[in-house]
Scaffold this active site. Structure first.
Site, PDB file in Angstrom:
ATOM      1  N   GLU A   1       0.828  -1.212   0.000  1.00  0.00           N
ATOM      2  CA  GLU A   1       0.000   0.000   0.000  1.00  0.00           C
ATOM      3  C   GLU A   1       0.859   1.258   0.000  1.00  0.00           C
ATOM      4  O   GLU A   1       0.518   2.244  -0.645  1.00  0.00           O
ATOM      5  CB  GLU A   1      -0.964  -0.002   1.191  1.00  0.00           C
ATOM      6  CG  GLU A   1      -2.020  -1.103   1.133  1.00  0.00           C
ATOM      7  CD  GLU A   1      -2.943  -1.008  -0.075  1.00  0.00           C
ATOM      8  OE1 GLU A   1      -2.938   0.021  -0.775  1.00  0.00           O
ATOM      9  OE2 GLU A   1      -3.678  -1.978  -0.327  1.00  0.00           O
TER      10      GLU A   1
ATOM     11  N   TYR B   1      -6.840   6.408   3.471  1.00  0.00           N
ATOM     12  CA  TYR B   1      -6.901   5.295   2.518  1.00  0.00           C
ATOM     13  C   TYR B   1      -6.117   4.088   3.016  1.00  0.00           C
ATOM     14  O   TYR B   1      -6.636   2.972   3.091  1.00  0.00           O
ATOM     15  CB  TYR B   1      -6.385   5.700   1.124  1.00  0.00           C
ATOM     16  CG  TYR B   1      -6.112   4.453   0.323  1.00  0.00           C
ATOM     17  CD1 TYR B   1      -7.173   3.725  -0.201  1.00  0.00           C
ATOM     18  CD2 TYR B   1      -4.818   3.937   0.202  1.00  0.00           C
ATOM     19  CE1 TYR B   1      -6.954   2.520  -0.850  1.00  0.00           C
ATOM     20  CE2 TYR B   1      -4.596   2.743  -0.445  1.00  0.00           C
ATOM     21  CZ  TYR B   1      -5.659   2.041  -0.970  1.00  0.00           C
ATOM     22  OH  TYR B   1      -5.439   0.849  -1.583  1.00  0.00           O
TER      23      TYR B   1
ATOM     24  N   ASP C   1     -10.170   5.030  -2.725  1.00  0.00           N
ATOM     25  CA  ASP C   1      -8.992   5.554  -3.420  1.00  0.00           C
ATOM     26  C   ASP C   1      -9.483   6.294  -4.670  1.00  0.00           C
ATOM     27  O   ASP C   1     -10.679   6.495  -4.855  1.00  0.00           O
ATOM     28  CB  ASP C   1      -8.025   4.413  -3.789  1.00  0.00           C
ATOM     29  CG  ASP C   1      -8.534   3.618  -4.960  1.00  0.00           C
ATOM     30  OD1 ASP C   1      -9.767   3.535  -5.140  1.00  0.00           O
ATOM     31  OD2 ASP C   1      -7.715   3.076  -5.721  1.00  0.00           O
TER      32      ASP C   1
END
Length: 293
Positions: free
Chosen positions: A38, A121, A139
């Site tokens: 991520e 996020y 996102d």
DNA sequence: AACCCGGGGCT
DNA sequence: AGCCCAGGGTT
């Protein structure tokens, strides 16, 4: 339990049949791998991330392994992925997880949000994808899909975390596993079908209910989106040149070597000072600079 | 809310 | 020559 919406049923069926085979979707990939992925995926396309991610996890398979390494090695291993502060933040995550969480990636959104470089996020993505918790994950892909399919407009306009999370929460299935698949599915839909430039509506599972399609694909009329400054000649380019030099050298880089990188001395000094302020460069011997240890 | 932060690939 | 990319931090 409230039955899942037609939208969720369509997206989840499509995703189960069409999901790309990405490393972080492999069974047992693990929360640390998810967290690293991520970070790398923040503003960096999937295809550029995959090889770097695999190198990184082979070298640092646990938070403790990364926490035991100097920051300089993390910045070097980051290479040219862009936004090198992410390498520093990720190293900071490894230290925090080792010191505060016994070396185990935390599960809750609030604990994740407390880690450096983890925002709304990333916290929800890790909670949802690594631990299966039911949270809306929003996102850039999700914002675009919802704007079109639900909002009936071409583009979501300026992001608003509160509004965007509420919009996704309204569509999220009650069931935890369906919610996890839906989060991943909407992201995937935005990434490969409902793309920013040339959406492939003929291949979209939502084509029969999409409000943007039903309205005849009206053009975006919201506030003008901010145009990113030109990269050539920017401070960002100059910072990148300096940092590339620091990464390549295993001894301190002298002021003369830095001066040779860019003709504008004022801009060069500004970029160097900014790197120092960000912790990406540290003064070494007099007039020399190095990566942080 | 606006601005800054990399770098590469596609149109 | 822009536009876009599984965003986040700072002001």
């Amino acid at each position: 339990m409230t039955p899942a919406s037609d939208t969720a049923l369509a997206v989840n069926a499509w995703f189960r049949a069409n999901a790309r085979d990405l490393p972080w979707r492999r069974p047992g990939f693990g929360p640390w791998g998810i967290l690293v992925s991520e970070f790398m995926l923040q503003q960096t396309p999937v295809v550029r991330v995959i090889p770097r991610l695999e190198e990184w996890l082979e070298r640092w398979p646990t938070p403790h392994a990364l926490a035991s390494t100097p920051q300089s090695e993390a910045v070097r291993a980051w290479g040219r992925l862009g936004y090198p502060r992410r390498a520093l933040y990720l190293h900071g995550c490894a230290v925090a997880i080792t010191e505060r969480h016994g070396g185990i990636v935390p599960e809750t959104v609030s604990e994740l949000l407390a880690l450096p470089g983890v925002g709304e996020y990333t916290a929800r993505a890790v909670a949802a994808f690594a631990f299966g918790h039911r949270h809306p994950v929003v996102d850039t892909n999700v914002r675009r899909v919802l704007a079109r399919a639900v909002g009936g407009v071409a583009d979501p306009g300026p992001p608003s975390t509160r509004r965007d999370l509420a919009a996704m929460a309204a569509e999220l299935p009650e069931d935890r596993d369906e919610a996890r698949v839906f989060n991943a599915g909407v992201m995937e839909l935005g990434a490969v079908v409902c793309t920013a430039r040339s959406p492939r509506c003929d291949a979209c599972p939502l084509r029969e209910t999409c409000r943007w399609r039903a309205a005849g694909y009206p053009e975006y009329t919201g506030p003008a989106r901010v145009v990113q400054k030109r990269f050539e000649g920017s401070d960002r380019q100059v910072r990148g040149l300096i940092l590339a030099e620091l990464r390549a050298s295993h001894r301190p880089v002298t002021a003369a070597e830095i001066a040779a990188l860019w003709p504008d001395a004022v801009q060069l000094e500004r970029a160097l000072a900014a790197l120092v302020a960000d912790g990406l460069a540290v003064p070494a011997e007099p007039g020399s600079y190095a990566l942080p240890e």
